[in-house]
Design a protein around this motif. Structure first.
Motif, PDB file in Angstrom:
ATOM      1  N   VAL A  27      -4.216   7.057  -1.701  1.00  0.00           N
ATOM      2  CA  VAL A  27      -3.854   5.703  -1.255  1.00  0.00           C
ATOM      3  C   VAL A  27      -3.913   4.769  -2.461  1.00  0.00           C
ATOM      4  CG1 VAL A  27      -4.365   3.834   0.357  1.00  0.00           C
ATOM      5  CG2 VAL A  27      -4.921   6.202   0.978  1.00  0.00           C
ATOM      6  N   ALA A  48      -5.525  -0.419   4.165  1.00  0.00           N
ATOM      7  CA  ALA A  48      -5.157   0.895   3.642  1.00  0.00           C
ATOM      8  C   ALA A  48      -5.677   1.997   4.560  1.00  0.00           C
ATOM      9  CB  ALA A  48      -5.713   1.064   2.234  1.00  0.00           C
ATOM     10  N   ILE A  99       0.848  -1.195   0.000  1.00  0.00           N
ATOM     11  CA  ILE A  99       0.000   0.000   0.000  1.00  0.00           C
ATOM     12  C   ILE A  99       0.885   1.246   0.000  1.00  0.00           C
ATOM     13  CG2 ILE A  99      -1.699   1.303   1.322  1.00  0.00           C
ATOM     14  CD1 ILE A  99      -2.690  -1.468   2.363  1.00  0.00           C
ATOM     15  N   PHE A 133      -2.590   0.985  -4.654  1.00  0.00           N
ATOM     16  CA  PHE A 133      -2.329  -0.443  -4.508  1.00  0.00           C
ATOM     17  C   PHE A 133      -1.983  -1.012  -5.887  1.00  0.00           C
ATOM     18  CE2 PHE A 133      -3.550  -4.906  -3.738  1.00  0.00           C
ATOM     19  CZ  PHE A 133      -3.004  -5.108  -2.481  1.00  0.00           C
TER      20      PHE A 133
END
Length: 318
Positions: A44, A66, A13, A46
């Motif tokens: 955020v 997250a 993350i 990924f």
């Protein structure tokens, strides 16, 4: 789909706020624009290649991790987020936000990342994957207060079953109905307490899968004679089998026939779907040869009280 160890979540993350150098920030946003990184929340990210390998449950757990990483202070995950971490079944899609409980006077508002429940912090909490989470009993009660009867029973059945069927990496539990009643009596629910009590009254940890739990709910709504659950019966060969449902008065076995039987590794036990199909046929033939009736139904019938009543009525169950 692949499992991801808890220590790997944090490494995967990425937070834009932690990237200070201009060149590194430019590279980060270039990866986002290029589709290499998926935005879970604002700021955020990924890896998309890993996201594509996760099932829907793991994807929601990634969102929970997250949110935990992004939060400037520790939080206690609750409701849907606690259910996901406890590996309880979910009917339909998971929400996008992480659910947390907080002190009544905290004053924090919900936003795109967090659904905040200002009901006070619980006295007891558990730790799953390094995250603070409400207990199994509290999780069931919190969700049952607002969920449909079918969803609530599915959760409660699975939670009660966990005592005898623990999962690796998940805290052991001795949960029973008395714990659920005690939890209900100990928290100040503004609404839904009658709904929760109805769920606890009806819950049964012998139900093995969500499809069985929903079938029980449909039977109840349709006024069908309540069956016994997970009863051991012998076939003509003398071999013992466990029936999902058993109506002794009608000499009828009921089986929820979900796809999991042909896709879930825990059920396949190294067999191919074709071998499972053959084994299921041999099992049914053996039980029928012993004089028992057999009725099977899929999801679409399990979800409909009317269709399930008609289906079982044709098999002689009233």
């Amino acid at each position: 789909m692949i499992p991801v160890a808890r220590e790997e979540w944090r490494d995967q993350i990425l937070l834009s706020r932690t990237v200070e150098l201009a060149g590194e920030r430019a590279e980060l946003f270039s990866r986002v624009r290029g589709g290499d990184l998926l935005s879970l929340y604002r700021g955020v990210y990924f890896p998309l290649t890993l996201w594509d390998q996760l099932d829907r449950d793991a994807r929601y757990r990634a969102r929970i991790h997250a949110a935990a990483i992004y939060s400037p202070r520790p939080v206690v995950f609750s409701h849907d987020s606690a259910a996901a971490l406890w590996r309880l079944p979910r009917l339909g899609e998971w929400p996008s936000r992480a659910h947390v409980v907080q002190p009544i006077a905290d004053g924090g508002r919900s936003n795109a990342m967090f659904a905040r429940h200002s009901v006070g912090l619980p006295i007891e909490i558990e730790a799953i994957e390094g995250l603070a989470v409400t207990t199994l009993a509290r999780t069931v009660v919190d969700l049952a207060a607002g969920a449909s009867f079918g969803q609530s029973v599915t959760l409660a059945d699975a939670a009660l079953r966990r005592t005898e069927h623990p999962l690796s990496g998940i805290p052991l539990t001795t949960l029973d109905k008395s714990d659920l009643y005690q939890e209900l009596d100990g928290i100040p629910l503004r609404r839904g307490s009658a709904r929760v009590r109805r769920t606890i009254d009806f819950a049964d940890g012998r139900a093995d899968r969500p499809g069985e739990s929903l079938s029980r709910v449909s039977m109840h709504v349709a006024g069908i004679t309540p069956p016994q659950l997970q009863v051991a019966l012998r076939g003509a060969t003398g071999r013992e089998y466990f029936a999902d449902f058993w109506w002794e008065e009608f000499d009828m076995i009921g089986e929820f026939d979900g796809r999991f039987k042909y896709t879930d590794p825990a059920f396949l036990l190294g067999r191919t779907p074709e071998q499972v199909l053959l084994d299921e046929k041999a099992r049914e033939d053996d039980l029928r040869a012993a004089g028992h009736g057999m009725s099977r139904w899929p999801w679409e019938i399990a979800l409909s009280p009317t269709r399930l009543r008609e289906h079982l009525g044709r098999a002689g169950v009233r």
